[in-house]
Scaffold this active site. Sequence first.
Site, PDB file in Angstrom:
ATOM      1  N   ARG A 196     -22.081  15.393  64.974  1.00  0.00           N
ATOM      2  CA  ARG A 196     -21.923  14.107  64.287  1.00  0.00           C
ATOM      3  C   ARG A 196     -22.233  12.935  65.216  1.00  0.00           C
ATOM      4  O   ARG A 196     -22.697  11.889  64.779  1.00  0.00           O
ATOM      5  CB  ARG A 196     -20.525  13.980  63.676  1.00  0.00           C
ATOM      6  CG  ARG A 196     -20.405  12.857  62.652  1.00  0.00           C
ATOM      7  CD  ARG A 196     -19.125  12.923  61.831  1.00  0.00           C
ATOM      8  NE  ARG A 196     -19.250  13.719  60.628  1.00  0.00           N
ATOM      9  CZ  ARG A 196     -19.620  13.249  59.424  1.00  0.00           C
ATOM     10  NH1 ARG A 196     -19.915  11.965  59.272  1.00  0.00           N
ATOM     11  NH2 ARG A 196     -19.720  14.041  58.391  1.00  0.00           N
TER      12      ARG A 196
ATOM     13  N   GLU B  71     -12.816   7.226  57.470  1.00  0.00           N
ATOM     14  CA  GLU B  71     -13.319   7.087  58.830  1.00  0.00           C
ATOM     15  C   GLU B  71     -14.179   5.849  59.088  1.00  0.00           C
ATOM     16  O   GLU B  71     -14.070   5.236  60.139  1.00  0.00           O
ATOM     17  CB  GLU B  71     -14.127   8.339  59.205  1.00  0.00           C
ATOM     18  CG  GLU B  71     -13.291   9.594  59.293  1.00  0.00           C
ATOM     19  CD  GLU B  71     -14.165  10.845  59.335  1.00  0.00           C
ATOM     20  OE1 GLU B  71     -14.819  11.138  58.318  1.00  0.00           O
ATOM     21  OE2 GLU B  71     -14.200  11.496  60.379  1.00  0.00           O
TER      22      GLU B  71
END
Lengths: 775, 491
Positions: free
Chosen positions: A327, A729
Amino acid sequence: MTSRPSPHQTARIETETVGLSLAHDSAMLHVQGSAVYIDDIREPEGTLHVAPGYAPDAACGRILSLSLDAVRAVPGVLAVLTARDIPGVNDCSPSIGDDPVLADDRIAFHGQVVFAVVAETREVARQAARLGKVEIAAETPAVTVEDALARRTIDVLPDYAFKRGNVTKALRASQTRIEDSFHIGGQEHFYLEGQAALAVPDERGGVTVYSSTQHPTEVQHCLAKMLAVPDAAVTCECRRMGGGFGGKESQAAQWAALAALAARITGRPAKCRLDRDDDMVMTGKRHDFRVDYAAGCDETGRLAAVDVTFLSRCGYSADLSQGVNDRTMFHADNAYFYPQLHIQSRRLRTNTVSNTAFRGFGGPQGMLFAERMMEAIAVRLNLDPLDVRKRNLYETGRDVTPYGMKVTDNIALAMIEELEASSDYRRRRDQIARFNAGSRFIKKGIALTPVKFGISFTLTQMNQAGALVHVYTDGSVHLNHGGTEMGQGLYVKVAQVVAEEFGIDIDMVRITATTTGKVPNTSPTAASSGSDLNGMAARNAGMVIKNRLIEFAVKEWKVARSAIRFERGQVIIGNHAIAFGDLAKKAHQARISLSSTGFYATPDLVWDRDKAKGRPFYYFAYGAACSEVTIDTLTGEMTVDRVDILHDVGRSLNPAIDIGQIEGGFIQGMGWLTMEELVFDDRGRLRTHAPSTYKIPCASDVPADFRVKLFESAGNPADTIYRSKAVGEPPLMLAISVWCAVLNAVGSIRPGKMPPLEAPATPEAILTAVKAMQT
Amino acid sequence: MTRNTIRFIRRGKVVEVTAFPPSRTLLDYLRLDEKSRGTKEGCNEGDCGACTVVLGRLRGGRVFYEPVNACIQLLGQIDGTELISVEDLAAGGSLHPVQQALVDHHGSQCGFCTPGIAMSLFALYHHGEAATRQDIVDQLAGNLCRCTGYRPIIDAAQQVCDGKASDRWSKESDAVRTRLAALQDDTDIVIGDADSFFAAPASGDSVAAMAARHPDATILAGATDVALWITKQMRILPKIIHLGRVAALHRLENHPDRLSLGAAVTYAEAEAALSAIDPDIAELLRRLGSKQVRVSGTIGGNIANGSPIGDMPPILIALGASLTLRYDAAWRMLPLEDFFVAYGKQDRQPGELVWRIDVPKLQANEAFRCYKISKRFDQDISAVMGAFKIAVENNCIANARIAFGGMAATPKRALATERALVGLKLTEPDSWSGAIAALGTDYQPIGDMRASADYRRAVAHGLLQKALSEIAGELTERTRVLGQRERQVVA
């Protein structure tokens, strides 16, 4: 994505309950102290307490001997658990099998659990745990990224890279070439409720465990494996966590395992709740990085090529490091197009606790790199960094990410420009320049940075969810799904969806604890996906029941389907209206099932990791933030004076909850980048293992001038639950604007020179950068 | 007269506890003995505030509601108070106003910190004045929340803490006062036996005699440090002598030229008098610990435990404070700086008590500055704490007293620097550099988790430069990012 409607084409959906700013479902309980967390559960009679023990003086090496007689001799101690007591597999890792529940032949980091004391009280267990003697043939630990490189430790996972074009050539051909390197610190989750689990043994060797976990299924699987029983013999339940932030995704399992093992060995219920210091020493954190990069651009600051290497400290084992570091790479572009690129990732092994998921899951580090690079270009070319940013945004024709996914919803520019105007960025930047010119000790800085965050688990199989809905004959609804509640408001959002489906008041929906006994084989509540996945699954469950009710009504009242509506607690059937509960009762009498599961799998995801191509994300969430700071060049102290945020949540399921996520995420990100500092000594011991030494933001750190706005969106172009967007997030990374503003303030000391500012920008890091600018 | 029980008010009734281990914490009493589990344990060291409860204390005929960290308060300390925990606020099916405001403003997410926050706001609600934003963030400095980002909590507080308390406590204030008054007496408390006890003598003579008789006993003042020996070091403290009931040790005398502080005077009790010496002291006290810590912690305790990073000793040394110690019936006095012998070693014999601190006020020609440097502004332990008292005559430095914390193994004076400063002109900044460099002679700091040695050195230099610039006339809005003196004077 082109087949999807653009935001402007998405129709407004009229809703009754979805979209309301309802309070968190437990708010009334929270404020009265009556919300029950693991340690608040009234213990069954005879519950024992488990405390972990470790070698206080060593970080890694072979275990030579273990002397536990003194521990056993303490009155009140019933058992001392070691690896040998484990009937099944001694592992609590999420997949690879490299995290022992109890260290066996060697320890690999300071604080690794070697034994566990089981005693009548927690106090006795903790006191006795100090009496264990663990003799280690101590080796010198590799503590930092640099240690791991120098010592050539074997990486926890293979390298991985994204490539496009010929970067070496492109860099050589670039008018302006920047080479730079910096460090990014890790972060302790500091969930207010520490890790905790209560295990109650059952009559056939199984166990029910109440665990503060984001991933009940993984805890279940871990315990079954460890106890050598089938998965079906273990039930894991979690009503709520006192915060998770990723720290209870994989790393809740070990404490549940110790409680379950103690329950198995003694036949009595057992609780393992970590003391805060143990929690901080024994559980993983956000990965820290060194980032080395080179970038080439033209005289306007537009990038031609980017070559970046992310060196990440993974700790002693793999844990979730593959997903996290992937990520980082997925977000190394943030919102920017890199024509030619080489994004390289190394996953380094150190003798430190295994780093793990933390809100953003590697993304923040990738994006901090991208934003630092924008600042570096602006400093070199003497441009406004915002202009450099705008010049590099994805746009039509420059829209393919480093992993081959096309970006089609280019709203970043619109959001930046709206915020640029509403925050008065340009005028304030001028004012700050004038202030700095006349100020000797105090300097100000400002930065406006965007966020683009990919939504979906990049491990495609995890993008699924289940739910279970019962309608009772009084019209009340029992709701259960695989998502866990850690404070983010998932439960109330999903309840709103179900209430909407049945057209009933939210109070008629009874939210129940997540348990593997009701919804099996769940994914962790992570990747911001909780509402997207579980909202859809619960809605699907509701729709099944609703369709049965409709079919029943069609037959019973002889009306067309289209004449039936569920609204305001009633069901409108042609010209007739009946209370929802009455319809449920009639349907039950007609022997119609009022219970259903629901299932959802995110569509359209294709990701080939080997080829590094595909569509790993269902959509992107966007945001932008503008922050202004003041620094003291004599001490490095810093204040955040004003923050403006514009964030995109699509069509909000619950605006109050979403704003809570945005503000909370921002402040948490600000903590990561300014004051939260993990300090390991050269012996591998974490020196900041308590809130006395590890400082998270407190109330006075919140800027007094804090303006947060939801972006006016017609809805997510992707077909998500009521066209909402994930919000857990993405807002964390809005805080990168604070760090860039600090960089901007330090940079004012000597225009044209890039401040060597590390993250976090603690007073010490700021003063170090200031001194470098002054010499 | 000796009492072998502690008494406190709980939900309107007197609770008597006659047997408990000396080191029982208030939090364990609540969660494990009383089985009230609304109060949470977040860190067990007084830094997160999840365990905040409120103690109602009678002082000068008035009831003060003060938040304390139950995890670092010992049960024996709460004798004579009313204990209020989060379960007590709602009544008759209605939330308390602070609870309702938190719900209305979406002030909870995971909810684990919320009980403590509700209790801190409950105390602020009873403060008697409308709270400003600054009051609110100061009140909440000791309550960590990891979810909300605090904004909705601050908003809730701004709405509800308007100075007009209207709840059970305000309505029954006479009854509350009467109940508390009935608990006050002058008897010594001893729970336990000669080998293991919690003692809280009421008179100066009895506490001094008891300490001399039990030199191995742990002397307890606010417990904000000692409790950590219990909760973190897992030490067993069989004998505890608590100073909190000794009236003489709570005495604060405000003389024209000096303050005289009894050793059990808390930061909160001393705040006004110390702040009147100089606004920088007010700012330091605002940031020292948290509200919870300041209502419990004592200045005497901060000195007695000899920490090299205590915030008060450098200030008191720079001001020229002296210390009085008592062993049984014998008193002695010494300059404060002489008390700190070496790391972890103070000039105090077993059984001897820190008794009183005398703090000279500033003379007309003296300027004072102090600065606390830490990673976080509020409730953090200093990396460097610098305090400066500079006497100025005709724009020349006539005398200087400088002390730093965090720069040596003890709080320590900068004697070489002080000497180098004498005679320098405030109007000639270029002449200061020699004196600033002299700090290198005075201090050889070490690096630790709070700061590196280099940073400490650089900051010490920066602080002296800052102090001199300010005393020479530079406005502090041009020298500081926080705690500007101009702002304080206006306020």
